[in-house]
Design a protein around this motif. Structure first.
Motif, PDB file in Angstrom:
ATOM      1  N   MET A   1      16.680  12.955 -24.304  1.00  0.00           N
ATOM      2  CA  MET A   1      15.294  13.333 -24.208  1.00  0.00           C
ATOM      3  C   MET A   1      14.733  12.690 -22.942  1.00  0.00           C
ATOM      4  SD  MET A   1      12.400  12.738 -27.146  1.00  0.00           S
ATOM      5  CE  MET A   1      11.146  11.605 -26.606  1.00  0.00           C
ATOM      6  N   GLU A   2      13.854  13.381 -22.288  1.00  0.00           N
ATOM      7  CA  GLU A   2      13.222  12.877 -21.070  1.00  0.00           C
ATOM      8  C   GLU A   2      11.704  12.982 -21.183  1.00  0.00           C
ATOM      9  OE1 GLU A   2      16.561  14.240 -17.781  1.00  0.00           O
ATOM     10  OE2 GLU A   2      14.681  15.350 -17.922  1.00  0.00           O
ATOM     11  N   LEU A   3      11.025  11.980 -20.665  1.00  0.00           N
ATOM     12  CA  LEU A   3       9.574  11.997 -20.583  1.00  0.00           C
ATOM     13  C   LEU A   3       9.156  11.526 -19.206  1.00  0.00           C
ATOM     14  CD1 LEU A   3       8.534  10.281 -23.955  1.00  0.00           C
ATOM     15  CD2 LEU A   3       8.442  12.721 -23.421  1.00  0.00           C
ATOM     16  N   THR A   4       8.114  12.123 -18.677  1.00  0.00           N
ATOM     17  CA  THR A   4       7.541  11.664 -17.419  1.00  0.00           C
ATOM     18  C   THR A   4       6.316  10.827 -17.747  1.00  0.00           C
ATOM     19  OG1 THR A   4       8.333  13.628 -16.270  1.00  0.00           O
ATOM     20  CG2 THR A   4       6.595  12.357 -15.194  1.00  0.00           C
ATOM     21  N   ILE A   5       6.382   9.554 -17.388  1.00  0.00           N
ATOM     22  CA  ILE A   5       5.319   8.600 -17.663  1.00  0.00           C
ATOM     23  C   ILE A   5       4.908   7.989 -16.329  1.00  0.00           C
ATOM     24  CG2 ILE A   5       4.689   6.478 -18.891  1.00  0.00           C
ATOM     25  CD1 ILE A   5       6.955   7.189 -20.900  1.00  0.00           C
ATOM     26  N   ASN A   6       3.646   8.105 -16.000  1.00  0.00           N
ATOM     27  CA  ASN A   6       3.143   7.590 -14.715  1.00  0.00           C
ATOM     28  C   ASN A   6       3.971   8.104 -13.537  1.00  0.00           C
ATOM     29  OD1 ASN A   6       1.153   6.102 -16.047  1.00  0.00           O
ATOM     30  ND2 ASN A   6       2.489   4.335 -16.257  1.00  0.00           N
ATOM     31  N   LYS A  13      17.792   7.771 -25.262  1.00  0.00           N
ATOM     32  CA  LYS A  13      19.054   8.101 -25.921  1.00  0.00           C
ATOM     33  C   LYS A  13      19.045   7.535 -27.339  1.00  0.00           C
ATOM     34  CE  LYS A  13      24.012   7.977 -25.428  1.00  0.00           C
ATOM     35  NZ  LYS A  13      25.148   7.543 -24.636  1.00  0.00           N
ATOM     36  N   PHE A  14      19.325   8.392 -28.293  1.00  0.00           N
ATOM     37  CA  PHE A  14      19.276   8.029 -29.708  1.00  0.00           C
ATOM     38  C   PHE A  14      20.700   7.874 -30.252  1.00  0.00           C
ATOM     39  CE2 PHE A  14      15.392  10.092 -28.496  1.00  0.00           C
ATOM     40  CZ  PHE A  14      14.417   9.298 -29.064  1.00  0.00           C
ATOM     41  N   GLY A  15      21.448   6.970 -29.650  1.00  0.00           N
ATOM     42  CA  GLY A  15      22.854   6.755 -29.999  1.00  0.00           C
ATOM     43  C   GLY A  15      23.055   5.515 -30.858  1.00  0.00           C
ATOM     44  N   LEU A  59      10.655   4.916 -29.269  1.00  0.00           N
ATOM     45  CA  LEU A  59      10.869   5.321 -27.877  1.00  0.00           C
ATOM     46  C   LEU A  59      11.321   4.138 -27.034  1.00  0.00           C
ATOM     47  CD1 LEU A  59       7.887   7.780 -27.342  1.00  0.00           C
ATOM     48  CD2 LEU A  59      10.312   8.348 -27.623  1.00  0.00           C
ATOM     49  N   SER A  60      10.755   2.972 -27.286  1.00  0.00           N
ATOM     50  CA  SER A  60      11.168   1.777 -26.562  1.00  0.00           C
ATOM     51  C   SER A  60      12.644   1.460 -26.827  1.00  0.00           C
ATOM     52  CB  SER A  60      10.293   0.585 -26.984  1.00  0.00           C
ATOM     53  OG  SER A  60      10.705  -0.585 -26.342  1.00  0.00           O
ATOM     54  N   PHE A  61      13.062   1.528 -28.075  1.00  0.00           N
ATOM     55  CA  PHE A  61      14.458   1.244 -28.419  1.00  0.00           C
ATOM     56  C   PHE A  61      15.396   2.289 -27.834  1.00  0.00           C
ATOM     57  CE2 PHE A  61      12.727  -0.768 -32.563  1.00  0.00           C
ATOM     58  CZ  PHE A  61      12.362  -1.923 -31.884  1.00  0.00           C
ATOM     59  N   ALA A  62      14.960   3.548 -27.814  1.00  0.00           N
ATOM     60  CA  ALA A  62      15.805   4.624 -27.275  1.00  0.00           C
ATOM     61  C   ALA A  62      15.928   4.530 -25.755  1.00  0.00           C
ATOM     62  CB  ALA A  62      15.241   5.987 -27.670  1.00  0.00           C
ATOM     63  N   LEU A  93      11.716  13.458 -33.214  1.00  0.00           N
ATOM     64  CA  LEU A  93      12.493  13.745 -34.423  1.00  0.00           C
ATOM     65  C   LEU A  93      13.644  14.700 -34.125  1.00  0.00           C
ATOM     66  CD1 LEU A  93       9.545  13.951 -36.941  1.00  0.00           C
ATOM     67  CD2 LEU A  93      11.517  12.398 -37.132  1.00  0.00           C
ATOM     68  N   LYS A  94      13.418  15.686 -33.280  1.00  0.00           N
ATOM     69  CA  LYS A  94      14.470  16.633 -32.901  1.00  0.00           C
ATOM     70  C   LYS A  94      15.584  15.919 -32.131  1.00  0.00           C
ATOM     71  CE  LYS A  94      16.040  20.838 -32.704  1.00  0.00           C
ATOM     72  NZ  LYS A  94      16.561  21.468 -33.913  1.00  0.00           N
ATOM     73  N   ALA A  95      15.212  14.998 -31.241  1.00  0.00           N
ATOM     74  CA  ALA A  95      16.222  14.241 -30.486  1.00  0.00           C
ATOM     75  C   ALA A  95      17.069  13.382 -31.424  1.00  0.00           C
ATOM     76  CB  ALA A  95      15.548  13.375 -29.425  1.00  0.00           C
TER      77      ALA A  95
END
Length: 122
Positions: A1-6, A13-15, A59-62, A93-95
Protein backbone atom coordinates in the motif's frame (compact mmCIF):
# COMPACT_ATOMS: atom_id res chain seq x y z
CA UNK A 1 0.00 0.00 0.00
CA UNK A 2 1.24 3.50 -0.75
CA UNK A 3 0.23 6.87 0.65
CA UNK A 4 1.44 10.34 -0.22
CA UNK A 5 1.93 12.34 2.96
CA UNK A 6 3.32 15.87 2.79
CA UNK A 7 4.22 15.33 -0.88
CA UNK A 8 6.29 12.24 0.00
CA UNK A 9 5.42 8.69 -1.06
CA UNK A 10 5.41 6.13 1.77
CA UNK A 11 5.17 2.35 1.50
CA UNK A 12 3.22 0.21 3.96
CA UNK A 13 3.80 -3.54 4.18
CA UNK A 14 1.52 -5.82 6.17
CA UNK A 15 3.87 -8.81 6.43
CA UNK A 16 5.35 -10.95 9.18
CA UNK A 17 7.36 -8.07 10.65
CA UNK A 18 4.16 -6.03 10.85
CA UNK A 19 2.38 -8.87 12.71
CA UNK A 20 5.36 -9.34 15.04
CA UNK A 21 5.38 -5.62 15.86
CA UNK A 22 1.61 -5.67 16.48
CA UNK A 23 1.95 -8.61 18.85
CA UNK A 24 4.77 -6.89 20.75
CA UNK A 25 3.20 -3.43 20.91
CA UNK A 26 -0.50 -4.32 21.20
CA UNK A 27 -0.67 -7.73 22.92
CA UNK A 28 -3.83 -9.31 24.19
CA UNK A 29 -3.34 -9.23 27.97
CA UNK A 30 -5.00 -11.81 30.22
CA UNK A 31 -4.38 -13.15 33.71
CA UNK A 32 -2.44 -16.00 32.10
CA UNK A 33 -0.10 -13.61 30.29
CA UNK A 34 0.24 -11.77 26.99
CA UNK A 35 -0.85 -13.41 23.77
CA UNK A 36 0.02 -12.56 20.18
CA UNK A 37 -3.47 -12.45 18.75
CA UNK A 38 -3.47 -8.72 18.17
CA UNK A 39 -4.52 -8.73 14.53
CA UNK A 40 -7.60 -10.93 14.80
CA UNK A 41 -8.70 -10.13 18.35
CA UNK A 42 -7.94 -6.43 18.54
CA UNK A 43 -6.81 -4.64 15.38
CA UNK A 44 -9.33 -5.87 12.83
CA UNK A 45 -12.36 -5.16 15.06
CA UNK A 46 -10.98 -1.72 15.97
CA UNK A 47 -10.33 -0.84 12.32
CA UNK A 48 -13.80 -2.11 11.39
CA UNK A 49 -15.30 0.20 14.03
CA UNK A 50 -13.35 3.25 12.85
CA UNK A 51 -10.79 3.67 15.63
CA UNK A 52 -8.40 6.35 14.30
CA UNK A 53 -5.79 5.73 17.01
CA UNK A 54 -5.56 2.11 15.91
CA UNK A 55 -5.39 3.20 12.26
CA UNK A 56 -2.44 5.52 12.97
CA UNK A 57 -0.58 2.85 14.95
CA UNK A 58 -1.26 0.16 12.33
CA UNK A 59 0.04 2.40 9.56
CA UNK A 60 3.08 3.23 11.67
CA UNK A 61 3.84 -0.46 12.23
CA UNK A 62 3.31 -1.27 8.54
CA UNK A 63 5.76 1.49 7.60
CA UNK A 64 8.27 0.54 10.32
CA UNK A 65 10.76 -1.31 8.11
CA UNK A 66 10.25 0.89 5.05
CA UNK A 67 12.21 3.84 3.70
CA UNK A 68 11.26 6.62 4.06
CA UNK A 69 9.63 6.35 7.47
CA UNK A 70 6.55 8.38 8.36
CA UNK A 71 6.45 9.65 11.93
CA UNK A 72 3.41 8.89 14.05
CA UNK A 73 2.82 12.65 14.19
CA UNK A 74 2.77 12.79 10.35
CA UNK A 75 0.30 9.89 10.28
CA UNK A 76 -1.90 11.54 12.92
CA UNK A 77 -2.00 14.76 10.89
CA UNK A 78 -2.67 12.83 7.68
CA UNK A 79 -5.62 11.04 9.29
CA UNK A 80 -6.94 14.28 10.83
CA UNK A 81 -6.85 15.99 7.43
CA UNK A 82 -7.96 13.02 5.31
CA UNK A 83 -10.90 13.98 3.10
CA UNK A 84 -12.18 10.40 2.82
CA UNK A 85 -11.37 8.64 6.08
CA UNK A 86 -13.67 5.72 5.21
CA UNK A 87 -11.58 5.02 2.12
CA UNK A 88 -8.37 5.04 4.20
CA UNK A 89 -9.85 2.49 6.60
CA UNK A 90 -11.05 0.38 3.64
CA UNK A 91 -7.64 0.56 1.93
CA UNK A 92 -5.88 -0.49 5.12
CA UNK A 93 -8.22 -3.41 5.75
CA UNK A 94 -7.91 -4.48 2.10
CA UNK A 95 -4.10 -4.35 2.32
CA UNK A 96 -4.22 -6.57 5.43
CA UNK A 97 -6.69 -8.92 3.75
CA UNK A 98 -4.54 -9.35 0.64
CA UNK A 99 -1.25 -9.87 2.50
CA UNK A 100 -0.09 -13.41 3.20
CA UNK A 101 0.30 -12.56 6.87
CA UNK A 102 -3.18 -11.10 7.31
CA UNK A 103 -5.25 -13.13 4.86
CA UNK A 104 -6.19 -16.00 7.17
CA UNK A 105 -6.99 -13.74 10.13
CA UNK A 106 -9.27 -11.57 7.98
CA UNK A 107 -10.99 -14.62 6.51
CA UNK A 108 -11.64 -16.13 9.93
CA UNK A 109 -12.83 -12.78 11.31
CA UNK A 110 -15.25 -12.30 8.40
CA UNK A 111 -16.53 -15.88 8.80
CA UNK A 112 -17.16 -15.29 12.52
CA UNK A 113 -19.07 -12.08 11.75
CA UNK A 114 -21.16 -13.82 9.08
CA UNK A 115 -21.92 -16.68 11.47
CA UNK A 116 -22.95 -14.23 14.23
CA UNK A 117 -25.20 -12.33 11.83
CA UNK A 118 -26.77 -15.58 10.64
CA UNK A 119 -27.45 -16.59 14.25
CA UNK A 120 -29.15 -13.24 14.91
CA UNK A 121 -31.57 -13.79 12.03
CA UNK A 122 -32.80 -17.08 13.44
Amino acid sequence: MELTINKKMYQFKFGVKFIRTLDEEMPIVTEQGNFGLSLSAKVIPELQSGNTNTLARVLSFANYNQTPRASLNDLDDYIDDCENIEELFDMTLKAIETSNSGKLAMTKFNQAIAKAEKSKKK
